[in-house]
Design an enzyme around this catalytic site. Structure first.
Site, PDB file in Angstrom:
ATOM      1  N   CYS A  83      -7.781 -11.488  -5.658  1.00 46.38           N
ATOM      2  CA  CYS A  83      -8.052 -10.044  -5.642  1.00 46.38           C
ATOM      3  C   CYS A  83      -7.875  -9.384  -7.008  1.00 46.38           C
ATOM      4  O   CYS A  83      -8.345  -8.265  -7.217  1.00 46.38           O
ATOM      5  CB  CYS A  83      -7.124  -9.350  -4.631  1.00 46.38           C
ATOM      6  SG  CYS A  83      -7.344  -9.910  -2.931  1.00 46.38           S
ATOM      7  N   HIS A 162       1.157 -12.138 -15.471  1.00 44.18           N
ATOM      8  CA  HIS A 162       1.029 -13.329 -14.623  1.00 44.18           C
ATOM      9  C   HIS A 162       2.417 -13.902 -14.376  1.00 44.18           C
ATOM     10  O   HIS A 162       3.181 -14.121 -15.320  1.00 44.18           O
ATOM     11  CB  HIS A 162       0.141 -14.366 -15.325  1.00 44.18           C
ATOM     12  CG  HIS A 162      -0.513 -15.333 -14.408  1.00 44.18           C
ATOM     13  ND1 HIS A 162       0.172 -16.102 -13.499  1.00 44.18           N
ATOM     14  CD2 HIS A 162      -1.826 -15.657 -14.252  1.00 44.18           C
ATOM     15  CE1 HIS A 162      -0.672 -16.866 -12.831  1.00 44.18           C
ATOM     16  NE2 HIS A 162      -1.900 -16.608 -13.268  1.00 44.18           N
ATOM     17  N   HIS A 215      -4.860  10.270 -10.324  1.00 42.29           N
ATOM     18  CA  HIS A 215      -5.376   9.508  -9.181  1.00 42.29           C
ATOM     19  C   HIS A 215      -4.932   8.055  -9.302  1.00 42.29           C
ATOM     20  O   HIS A 215      -4.809   7.523 -10.410  1.00 42.29           O
ATOM     21  CB  HIS A 215      -6.908   9.574  -9.120  1.00 42.29           C
ATOM     22  CG  HIS A 215      -7.457  10.965  -9.200  1.00 42.29           C
ATOM     23  ND1 HIS A 215      -7.455  11.819  -8.132  1.00 42.29           N
ATOM     24  CD2 HIS A 215      -8.025  11.633 -10.236  1.00 42.29           C
ATOM     25  CE1 HIS A 215      -8.009  12.966  -8.481  1.00 42.29           C
ATOM     26  NE2 HIS A 215      -8.355  12.884  -9.760  1.00 42.29           N
ATOM     27  N   ASN A 252     -10.089  -5.156   3.656  1.00 40.25           N
ATOM     28  CA  ASN A 252      -9.739  -5.628   2.310  1.00 40.25           C
ATOM     29  C   ASN A 252     -10.943  -6.373   1.748  1.00 40.25           C
ATOM     30  O   ASN A 252     -11.223  -7.503   2.141  1.00 40.25           O
ATOM     31  CB  ASN A 252      -8.514  -6.545   2.394  1.00 40.25           C
ATOM     32  CG  ASN A 252      -8.104  -7.101   1.041  1.00 40.25           C
ATOM     33  OD1 ASN A 252      -8.826  -6.988   0.064  1.00 40.25           O
ATOM     34  ND2 ASN A 252      -6.940  -7.724   0.989  1.00 40.25           N
TER      35      ASN A 252
END
Length: 309
Positions: A83, A162, A215, A252
């Protein structure tokens, strides 16, 4: 949902995945080209990302063939990055635009639900069936000052981290086979903790740089993850509204979900000139990536918005 999901005895093939990817990718690109009036031959850079479907020829080659892009297009295909890959694709395009200025970069983010759907009985692999759904997004980028007047947003910050050096993070989300050899996406209890740690660090780092965001687009993973992020980071309901609305309506859609959320903000809040938008996505690894955009004009909904359908 891809139709193969409703055929329990069907053995999913590469053609099923290609058909799904073509439907979502080509649809998104067609709408982008219609909205921008850009010709396919004007595109000099192409970056496509899809986590689990990696074919030969690649998905980027499918796009080149279908839209007849020029033969010197700089083409890249990202796979296996989950994702979080959509922001990685933006990062690749950003760097390429420095090398090839004056051209357009097309970034396409999608996922093949056909290849993530699990037909077995292991609980950790059934979780993703509950929320992963078909979807895709196509974005057009440029570094040329001559294109600035057309641009909706300017990229201000990009941050990638990561946690793959930690075994608990590395093993928290992965594709695996059960005892019967049935493949699925395995998600264990360590995933949420690893995600929260990454998101918290990104929030502190970027807030120090930008002070605040008007936002926020948090990748629409699942209700549980969004609840945990909202509680642990002391966010408001308004901060997670775009993610929750996207999850509720579209599910999703993996790396493309942050773009569904941006479209929601455009259609529901009318983004103003100068507003800053934080997009954050996370995925297997654990990877956590952020973008901060600045609106260059007042932006409302468009006819191509998925929220106007």
């Amino acid at each position: 949902m891809p139709r193969v999901v409703f055929r329990p005895d069907h053995n999913i093939t590469l053609n099923d995945g290609r058909e799904e990817a073509a439907m979502t990718m080509f649809g998104a690109i067609n709408e982008l080209l219609a909205a921008t009036k850009i010709r396919p031959r004007d595109i000099g850079i192409l970056v496509v990302n899809c986590g689990v479907l990696n074919t030969t020829p690649s998905l980027s080659s499918m796009v080149i063939n279908h839209f007849k892009l020029k033969n010197d297009v700089q083409s890249f295909n990202l796979g296996g990055m989950g994702c979080a890959a959509g922001i990685v694709a933006i990062d690749v395009a950003k760097d390429l635009l420095k090398v090839y200025p004056g051209t357009y970069a097309l970034v396409v983010s999608t996922e093949a639900v056909s290849f993530t759907w699990y037909k077995g009985n292991d609980r950790d692999k059934l979780i993703s069936n509950c929320f992963l759904r078909m979807g895709a997004a196509a974005m057009l980028l440029s570094s040329s000052r001559y294109h600035r007047w057309r641009a909706k947003y300017e990229l201000k910050h990009l941050l990638r981290t990561h946690q793959g050096m930690h075994d608990t993070s590395f093993k928290s989300m992965h594709i695996a086979e059960d005892a019967k050899g049935t493949q699925g996406v395995s998600i264990n209890d360590n995933a949420v903790e690893a995600l929260l740690s990454s998101v918290s660090w990104h929030l502190k780092f970027l807030t120090n740089k930008t002070r605040l965001f008007e936002h926020i687009c948090i990748v629409a993973t699942s209700k549980k993850v969004l609840d945990e992020i909202e509680m642990k980071l002391e966010l408001t309901e308004d901060n997670t509204e775009a993610a929750r609305k996207t999850l509720e309506r579209f599910g999703n859609t993996s790396s493309s979900s942050i773009w569904y959320e941006l479209a929601y903000l455009e259609s529901s809040t009318n983004i103003k000139n100068g507003h800053r938008i934080w997009q954050i996505s996370f995925g297997s690894g654990i990877k956590c990536n952020s973008l901060v955009w600045k609106a260059l004009k007042n932006i409302g909904s468009t006819n191509q918005s998925p929220w106007e359908c």
